[in-house]
Design an enzyme around this catalytic site. Structure first.
Site, short mmCIF file in Angstrom:
data_model
loop_
_atom_site.label_atom_id
_atom_site.label_comp_id
_atom_site.label_asym_id
_atom_site.label_seq_id
_atom_site.Cartn_x
_atom_site.Cartn_y
_atom_site.Cartn_z
N ALA A 1 40.88 7.69 10.93
CA ALA A 1 40.75 8.56 9.75
C ALA A 1 39.35 8.55 9.15
CB ALA A 1 41.75 8.16 8.69
N GLY B 1 36.86 10.19 5.78
CA GLY B 1 36.96 10.69 4.42
C GLY B 1 36.54 12.15 4.32
N GLY C 1 36.57 13.78 0.92
CA GLY C 1 36.58 14.10 -0.51
C GLY C 1 35.62 15.20 -0.91
N GLU C 2 34.37 15.06 -0.56
CA GLU C 2 33.34 16.03 -0.98
C GLU C 2 33.09 17.17 0.01
OE1 GLU C 2 30.64 12.79 -3.35
OE2 GLU C 2 31.38 12.49 -1.33
N GLY D 1 42.38 10.38 -8.55
CA GLY D 1 43.15 11.57 -8.24
C GLY D 1 43.02 12.02 -6.80
N GLN E 1 36.04 5.92 0.64
CA GLN E 1 37.12 4.97 0.46
C GLN E 1 38.07 4.90 1.66
OE1 GLN E 1 37.64 2.60 -1.60
NE2 GLN E 1 36.10 3.01 -3.15
N THR E 2 38.47 6.05 2.21
CA THR E 2 39.39 6.02 3.36
C THR E 2 38.75 5.28 4.53
OG1 THR E 2 40.53 8.07 2.75
CG2 THR E 2 40.62 7.42 5.06
N GLY F 1 43.96 10.37 -4.19
CA GLY F 1 45.04 9.86 -3.35
C GLY F 1 44.71 8.55 -2.67
#
Length: 336
Positions: A282, A284, A286-287, A47, A90-91, A49
């Site tokens: 880029a 990441g 997320g957190e 989720g 991941q990014t 992206g």
């Protein structure tokens, strides 16, 4: 009585596993039928992206429209491991692996084009918009679709691997470089505290997040809104009520979470300062988008009522109790 307060929270966050722990991502790229390109990575979509952003990185590297990219991440029999969907990695990690794999794939395409076009070498061959052509003589060209017909599926492919650079901290001194890169953010909150009911109402929030480069600005804002909502729940609503190992709020009728009615329109500010080691700059997020929100809310509550709250969540009952205890302490000091 209602009192208003303002607070800010700042944080920095190192992406990836860190502390010298092996942090590798792998990717595979293949030429498929009709000139489409398959990107195969074992990077889970939960989720956040990932499929969208990682596809965009592949699309940009190959200079190929996004609708020509087939992104496959679910079948572990078809793809290499790209590590967990954790640590906001991941990014940066898998994005780098995909970029490397795509660059290697472009060289494979150039070799195939050289052979079919009967050229001396691959120098000067550009790969763009599904075509491989000589930059100084564009008439000499061949399409990915034509190559797929000649070579068939899965016969032109390449792999890529990226290993994040981290250093284990010295256990004696606590010094080292456990993470790279870091991301930074800041959150400001204005709220109102009702000292009679103990209710806290967020009136305004501004959130600035360093992203390196926003591959997909809408997804970035979605992450920022999601992080704010999670922190809002963590700080003001969500209480397991764990007593002697037993969870008393074990259903959603008791365990309260914020809804759309509890959220406000957060003023998001995307800060772009490209990271040189990242795919197109880029990083990441997320957190880290959750981290500064809680301190900002708690600081705003302190600014409003002059009482430090040290137990979460700040339910009305706990807030009223903290106000009463502070009042009693002040009264005792006056007596002394």
């Amino acid at each position: 009585m209602k009192k208003r307060g303002r607070g800010i929270g700042l944080s920095f966050y190192g992406t990836g596993y860190g502390n010298g722990f092996p942090d590798a991502s792998k990717a595979k790229v293949k030429l498929l039928k009709d000139g489409k390109v398959g990107i195969y990575v074992g990077g889970t979509e939960v989720g956040q992206g990932a499929k969208t952003v990682l596809s965009q990185i592949g699309s940009e590297t190959l200079k190929l429209p996004l609708d020509k990219i087939i992104f496959i991440s679910e079948d572990t029999s078809l793809m290499p491991d790209s590590g967990t969907a954790a640590a906001s990695r991941q990014t940066y990690n898998t994005g780098n692996a995909i970029k490397i794999a795509c660059e290697n794939f472009k060289n494979r395409l150039r070799e195939a084009a050289r052979e079919q076009l009967k050229l001396n070498g691959i120098h000067g061959l550009a790969v763009e918009k599904g075509k491989i052509f000589l930059e100084f003589f564009p008439q000499k060209r061949i399409s990915l679709k034509e190559l797929s017909k000649i070579y068939g599926d899965d016969n032109i492919e390449a792999e890529g691997e990226f290993i994040a650079q981290t250093i284990e901290m010295d256990p004696e001194t606590g010094q080292g470089a456990p993470y790279w890169p870091y991301t930074f953010n800041a959150c400001g909150v204005e709220l109102e505290v009702d000292t009679i009911t103990g209710l806290v109402e967020i009136e305004r929030a501004v959130f600035a997040q360093d992203v390196g480069r926003a591959i997909n600005p809408q997804l970035v804002e979605g992450q920022m809104d999601g992080g704010f909502a999670m922190a809002l729940g963590y700080v003001l609503f969500e209480d397991l009520k764990l007593e002697k190992g037993k969870i008393y709020n074990n259903k959603f009728s008791k365990y309260l979470i914020p809804t759309a009615m509890d959220m406000i329109q957060v003023e998001n500010i995307i800060v772009e300062e490209p990271e040189s080691t990242a795919p197109f700059g880029a990083k990441g997020i997320g957190e880290p988008v959750m981290i500064p929100v809680g301190p900002a809310i708690l600081n705003a509550i302190y600014d409003a009522i002059g009482v430090r709250i040290t137990e979460l969540p700040v339910t009305p009952e706990r807030l009223i109790k903290a106000i009463e205890e502070d009042r009693k302490r002040r009264y005792r000091w006056k007596e002394l």
